[in-house]
Design a protein around this motif. Sequence first.
Motif, mmCIF file in Angstrom:
data_model
loop_
_atom_site.group_PDB
_atom_site.id
_atom_site.type_symbol
_atom_site.label_atom_id
_atom_site.label_comp_id
_atom_site.label_asym_id
_atom_site.label_seq_id
_atom_site.Cartn_x
_atom_site.Cartn_y
_atom_site.Cartn_z
ATOM 1 N N VAL A 27 0.849 -1.231 -0.162
ATOM 2 C CA VAL A 27 0.061 -0.122 -0.036
ATOM 3 C C VAL A 27 0.697 1.153 0.032
ATOM 4 O O VAL A 27 1.703 1.429 0.873
ATOM 5 N N GLU A 28 0.665 2.174 -0.991
ATOM 6 C CA GLU A 28 1.160 3.581 -0.826
ATOM 7 C C GLU A 28 0.047 4.577 -0.636
ATOM 8 O O GLU A 28 -0.893 4.609 -1.028
ATOM 9 N N ILE A 29 0.522 5.311 0.555
ATOM 10 C CA ILE A 29 -0.351 6.197 1.114
ATOM 11 C C ILE A 29 -0.003 7.556 0.522
ATOM 12 O O ILE A 29 1.509 8.019 0.699
ATOM 13 N N GLY A 30 -0.748 8.532 0.129
ATOM 14 C CA GLY A 30 -0.236 9.717 -0.736
ATOM 15 C C GLY A 30 0.501 9.554 -1.812
ATOM 16 O O GLY A 30 1.489 9.893 -2.197
ATOM 17 N N ALA A 31 -0.286 8.868 -2.822
ATOM 18 C CA ALA A 31 0.580 8.244 -4.035
ATOM 19 C C ALA A 31 0.851 9.457 -5.154
ATOM 20 O O ALA A 31 1.357 9.392 -6.120
ATOM 21 N N GLY A 32 0.262 10.620 -4.857
ATOM 22 C CA GLY A 32 0.465 11.671 -5.816
ATOM 23 C C GLY A 32 -0.100 11.362 -7.195
ATOM 24 O O GLY A 32 -1.204 10.784 -7.298
ATOM 25 N N LYS A 33 0.748 11.507 -8.239
ATOM 26 C CA LYS A 33 0.341 11.366 -9.626
ATOM 27 C C LYS A 33 0.828 9.911 -10.043
ATOM 28 O O LYS A 33 0.777 9.584 -11.125
ATOM 29 N N TYR A 50 -2.019 -1.268 -3.837
ATOM 30 C CA TYR A 50 -2.952 -0.093 -3.891
ATOM 31 C C TYR A 50 -2.524 1.146 -3.527
ATOM 32 O O TYR A 50 -1.748 1.483 -2.446
ATOM 33 N N ALA A 51 -2.586 2.215 -4.483
ATOM 34 C CA ALA A 51 -2.015 3.531 -4.585
ATOM 35 C C ALA A 51 -2.991 4.567 -4.115
ATOM 36 O O ALA A 51 -3.860 4.745 -4.909
ATOM 37 N N ILE A 52 -2.910 5.101 -2.798
ATOM 38 C CA ILE A 52 -4.032 5.880 -2.325
ATOM 39 C C ILE A 52 -3.663 7.146 -2.588
ATOM 40 O O ILE A 52 -2.757 7.950 -2.056
ATOM 41 N N GLU A 53 -4.581 7.931 -3.073
ATOM 42 C CA GLU A 53 -4.211 9.412 -3.022
ATOM 43 C C GLU A 53 -5.736 10.432 -2.839
ATOM 44 O O GLU A 53 -6.623 9.961 -3.304
ATOM 45 N N ARG A 54 -5.551 11.237 -2.142
ATOM 46 C CA ARG A 54 -6.920 11.998 -1.593
ATOM 47 C C ARG A 54 -7.111 12.966 -2.575
ATOM 48 O O ARG A 54 -8.313 13.170 -2.798
ATOM 49 N N THR A 55 -6.214 13.705 -2.966
ATOM 50 C CA THR A 55 -6.445 14.999 -3.864
ATOM 51 C C THR A 55 -7.042 14.388 -5.367
ATOM 52 O O THR A 55 -6.505 13.772 -5.849
ATOM 53 N N LYS A 56 -7.955 15.215 -5.674
ATOM 54 C CA LYS A 56 -8.731 14.457 -6.913
ATOM 55 C C LYS A 56 -7.897 15.064 -8.177
ATOM 56 O O LYS A 56 -7.708 14.047 -8.957
ATOM 57 N N GLU A 57 -7.302 16.019 -8.162
ATOM 58 C CA GLU A 57 -6.493 16.390 -9.377
ATOM 59 C C GLU A 57 -5.302 15.356 -9.692
ATOM 60 O O GLU A 57 -4.880 14.940 -10.461
ATOM 61 N N LYS A 58 -4.597 15.117 -8.483
ATOM 62 C CA LYS A 58 -3.315 14.193 -8.621
ATOM 63 C C LYS A 58 -3.751 12.777 -8.863
ATOM 64 O O LYS A 58 -3.215 12.065 -9.751
ATOM 65 N N HIS A 78 -9.072 6.603 -4.936
ATOM 66 C CA HIS A 78 -9.206 8.004 -4.512
ATOM 67 C C HIS A 78 -9.898 8.079 -3.255
ATOM 68 O O HIS A 78 -11.180 7.784 -3.261
ATOM 69 N N ALA A 79 -9.102 8.256 -2.177
ATOM 70 C CA ALA A 79 -9.966 8.259 -0.902
ATOM 71 C C ALA A 79 -8.926 9.057 0.106
ATOM 72 O O ALA A 79 -7.828 9.063 -0.254
ATOM 73 N N ASP A 80 -9.367 9.443 1.094
ATOM 74 C CA ASP A 80 -8.517 9.604 2.274
ATOM 75 C C ASP A 80 -7.991 8.301 3.065
ATOM 76 O O ASP A 80 -8.882 7.294 3.131
ATOM 77 N N ALA A 81 -6.772 8.294 3.245
ATOM 78 C CA ALA A 81 -6.016 6.934 3.701
ATOM 79 C C ALA A 81 -6.845 6.477 4.707
ATOM 80 O O ALA A 81 -6.811 4.993 5.204
ATOM 81 N N PHE A 97 4.110 -0.888 3.302
ATOM 82 C CA PHE A 97 3.511 0.487 3.169
ATOM 83 C C PHE A 97 4.620 1.402 2.721
ATOM 84 O O PHE A 97 5.703 1.538 3.218
ATOM 85 N N PHE A 98 4.283 2.377 1.943
ATOM 86 C CA PHE A 98 5.053 3.514 1.736
ATOM 87 C C PHE A 98 4.567 4.612 1.738
ATOM 88 O O PHE A 98 3.361 5.093 1.518
#
Length: 214
Positions: A27-33, A50-58, A78-81, A97-98
């Motif tokens: 799992v990567e938390i805050g995977a960005g782009k 599983y690469a999680i990113e909260r910011t929609k644009e990224k 696309h979710a809050d971790a 975890f990353f």
Amino acid sequence: MSIRQFQAQRMQAPRDFIAIPNTPICVEIGAGKGKHALLFTGQNPQTVLYAIERTKEKFVAMQKQHQLDTREHLHPIHADALPWVVHALFPAQVEQFFILYPNPEPHNPAQRWLNMPFFEFLLSRLQPNGTITLASNIPEYISEAEQQLIDVWKLPYQKQKIAADSARTHFEIKYLERGELCQQLIITKPEAYTTRFDDFAPLQGQNAQEKRDV
């Protein structure tokens, strides 16, 4: 610094939450782009990430990259971790975890990863001998995390200087080009390590389902 217990049962499911199977994953938390996610799954084609990113644009940028360069075992989320981890992950499921270059939260130290009650829950989802990679370009952030590992979490770790030619994330490239010191902690969960959440089953979107049933 004392840390209160995380209230996992109060976490609402992320919007459009989909449960995942109980199989070994990373799992990567805050995977960005998604730069690291694509690199990692390219180097480890049989590993599920599983690469999680909260910011929609990224997140949209990561999705586009994934569509251009498809990886069978990469799952952009696309979710809050925090709520996603509570609802999706099983105890001792995660191999790695990353957390690469997280927001240093300069005005809110309690929101730094190793200062949060949630970190105990995160550890419960990690396999014995699994690792958490925490990278930062801020020496004070790394030093504080080290102290928390020693004083609070009682976990073994390795501190490493990141090579000048490393290019795992867009932030990493930028910081290294500036000549900044980038470091990472490789945190290991020992075999006998226990948390208060070792028997806590994933909520699997229960809260969202209950809302729909009302």
